[in-house]
Write a protein that holds these residues in place. Sequence first.
Motif, PDB file in Angstrom:
ATOM      1  N   SER A 271       0.850  -1.199   0.000  1.00  7.21           N
ATOM      2  CA  SER A 271       0.000   0.000   0.000  1.00  7.21           C
ATOM      3  C   SER A 271       0.883   1.245   0.000  1.00  7.21           C
ATOM      4  O   SER A 271       2.025   1.215   0.462  1.00  7.21           O
ATOM      5  CB  SER A 271      -0.908   0.005   1.232  1.00  7.21           C
ATOM      6  OG  SER A 271      -0.140   0.014   2.423  1.00  7.21           O
ATOM      7  N   PHE A 272       0.340   2.349  -0.546  1.00  3.05           N
ATOM      8  CA  PHE A 272       1.117   3.581  -0.591  1.00  3.05           C
ATOM      9  C   PHE A 272       0.182   4.777  -0.502  1.00  3.05           C
ATOM     10  O   PHE A 272      -1.008   4.696  -0.802  1.00  3.05           O
ATOM     11  CB  PHE A 272       1.936   3.674  -1.887  1.00  3.05           C
ATOM     12  CG  PHE A 272       1.091   3.919  -3.119  1.00  3.05           C
ATOM     13  CD1 PHE A 272       0.789   5.211  -3.546  1.00  3.05           C
ATOM     14  CD2 PHE A 272       0.583   2.861  -3.847  1.00  3.05           C
ATOM     15  CE1 PHE A 272       0.019   5.433  -4.669  1.00  3.05           C
ATOM     16  CE2 PHE A 272      -0.196   3.074  -4.975  1.00  3.05           C
ATOM     17  CZ  PHE A 272      -0.488   4.365  -5.384  1.00  3.05           C
ATOM     18  N   ILE A 273       0.732   5.901  -0.071  1.00  5.39           N
ATOM     19  CA  ILE A 273       0.048   7.193  -0.093  1.00  5.39           C
ATOM     20  C   ILE A 273       1.009   8.194  -0.720  1.00  5.39           C
ATOM     21  O   ILE A 273       2.109   8.427  -0.200  1.00  5.39           O
ATOM     22  CB  ILE A 273      -0.358   7.656   1.325  1.00  5.39           C
ATOM     23  CG1 ILE A 273      -1.323   6.647   1.964  1.00  5.39           C
ATOM     24  CG2 ILE A 273      -1.007   9.041   1.268  1.00  5.39           C
ATOM     25  CD1 ILE A 273      -1.753   7.032   3.374  1.00  5.39           C
ATOM     26  N   GLY A 274       0.622   8.787  -1.849  1.00  7.36           N
ATOM     27  CA  GLY A 274       1.478   9.715  -2.557  1.00  7.36           C
ATOM     28  C   GLY A 274       1.503  11.087  -1.908  1.00  7.36           C
ATOM     29  O   GLY A 274       0.708  11.392  -1.007  1.00  7.36           O
ATOM     30  N   GLU A 275       2.426  11.934  -2.368  1.00  7.02           N
ATOM     31  CA  GLU A 275       2.533  13.281  -1.837  1.00  7.02           C
ATOM     32  C   GLU A 275       1.283  14.112  -2.107  1.00  7.02           C
ATOM     33  O   GLU A 275       0.982  15.052  -1.374  1.00  7.02           O
ATOM     34  CB  GLU A 275       3.763  13.977  -2.432  1.00  7.02           C
ATOM     35  CG  GLU A 275       5.088  13.326  -2.024  1.00  7.02           C
ATOM     36  CD  GLU A 275       6.271  14.047  -2.627  1.00  7.02           C
ATOM     37  OE1 GLU A 275       6.042  15.021  -3.394  1.00  7.02           O
ATOM     38  OE2 GLU A 275       7.423  13.653  -2.345  1.00  7.02           O
ATOM     39  N   GLY A 277      -1.658  12.993  -1.894  1.00  5.28           N
ATOM     40  CA  GLY A 277      -2.767  12.429  -1.141  1.00  5.28           C
ATOM     41  C   GLY A 277      -3.411  11.222  -1.771  1.00  5.28           C
ATOM     42  O   GLY A 277      -4.309  10.615  -1.181  1.00  5.28           O
ATOM     43  N   VAL A 278      -2.986  10.861  -2.970  1.00  4.62           N
ATOM     44  CA  VAL A 278      -3.551   9.699  -3.649  1.00  4.62           C
ATOM     45  C   VAL A 278      -3.018   8.432  -2.990  1.00  4.62           C
ATOM     46  O   VAL A 278      -1.816   8.286  -2.759  1.00  4.62           O
ATOM     47  CB  VAL A 278      -3.192   9.704  -5.147  1.00  4.62           C
ATOM     48  CG1 VAL A 278      -3.661   8.417  -5.819  1.00  4.62           C
ATOM     49  CG2 VAL A 278      -3.804  10.917  -5.832  1.00  4.62           C
ATOM     50  N   SER A 279      -3.917   7.540  -2.646  1.00  3.90           N
ATOM     51  CA  SER A 279      -3.530   6.278  -2.021  1.00  3.90           C
ATOM     52  C   SER A 279      -3.868   5.115  -2.940  1.00  3.90           C
ATOM     53  O   SER A 279      -4.742   5.216  -3.803  1.00  3.90           O
ATOM     54  CB  SER A 279      -4.241   6.100  -0.674  1.00  3.90           C
ATOM     55  OG  SER A 279      -5.646   6.093  -0.856  1.00  3.90           O
ATOM     56  N   GLY A 280      -3.168   4.027  -2.770  1.00  6.47           N
ATOM     57  CA  GLY A 280      -3.422   2.866  -3.610  1.00  6.47           C
ATOM     58  C   GLY A 280      -2.633   1.668  -3.159  1.00  6.47           C
ATOM     59  O   GLY A 280      -2.073   1.639  -2.059  1.00  6.47           O
ATOM     60  N   VAL A 281      -2.571   0.663  -4.025  1.00  4.74           N
ATOM     61  CA  VAL A 281      -1.851  -0.581  -3.739  1.00  4.74           C
ATOM     62  C   VAL A 281      -0.982  -0.912  -4.937  1.00  4.74           C
ATOM     63  O   VAL A 281      -1.454  -0.908  -6.085  1.00  4.74           O
ATOM     64  CB  VAL A 281      -2.820  -1.743  -3.461  1.00  4.74           C
ATOM     65  CG1 VAL A 281      -2.049  -3.039  -3.208  1.00  4.74           C
ATOM     66  CG2 VAL A 281      -3.725  -1.424  -2.271  1.00  4.74           C
TER      67      VAL A 281
END
Length: 291
Positions: A271-275, A277-281
């Motif tokens: 999982s990740f959260i970008g700078e 604010g976009v989150s995903g897998v």
Amino acid sequence: DMVSGTIFHCRKNSWPTEEYISRSTLQLFDFDSAAPPEQAWRRRLNCHASILKEFSITFTEAIKMVRLGIRLWSYVREEASHGRKAPIDPFTRESCKPSASHGVPLGGMGSGSISRGFRGEFKHFQIVPGACETSPMMANQFSIFISRESGNKKYASVLSPGQHEGLGKPSDHGISSWGWNLSGQHSTYHALFPRAWTIYDGEPDPELKVSCRQISPFIPHNYRDSSLPTAVFVYTLVNTGKERAKVSLLLTWANSIGGISHLSGDHVNESFIGEDGVSGVLLHHKQVIKP
């Protein structure tokens, strides 16, 4: 098949009158892209597609194509001598046949593609060059969960009818126990490449209209962006009931490039959260390249 019933209203008279909804509901939608265009190819989600039949050519047509056939045969043999599979080989019967239940494919130009059938199944994986996995990955689904303010009404369903290849078989890994509650009778698929719209008109909640818009990059005179291996799904929801509704959308996706590759092991999901604010897998798939 043209659809009937109450669906969406366009600003222009591009749809039959019986397919319109009230203007008050229309105002809740994005005018530019929520309503499918008049030229779209349409199917109900409960439609059973006809099986495609292979065509044959006449003796006269065969005579005219002899020279082309010889050139293709020479080309196929030359590629085989170098250990390569010719991308165009009309002499070998392929197991990856076209299907009448296909929809607009996902992915960019030259970057491989995944087909999404008009009923919502993801199949026909062409990610690895020269390989094609036709069977749908039934774990790859959109689902919706709805609860009304009073708490008396709750709905949960996969956003695809349950009459699919693979369901109910031992290899489905329990997927058949999911909530396949969508009949598809009041839901329609609209396709106009490179976009597609799936409209759920009162399914599974009779007082909720859901529009799913799908697009892959295909930009004239811009090959670089058109080759991006991406697809975007945008959901628009309209509550036509008197009670407030709490709605959750879920996407399930197997770490797979089609077939049984999800069982090959050593895959990692992150999982990740970008700078921004976009989150995903991120799905890290270990692919063994055969020499």
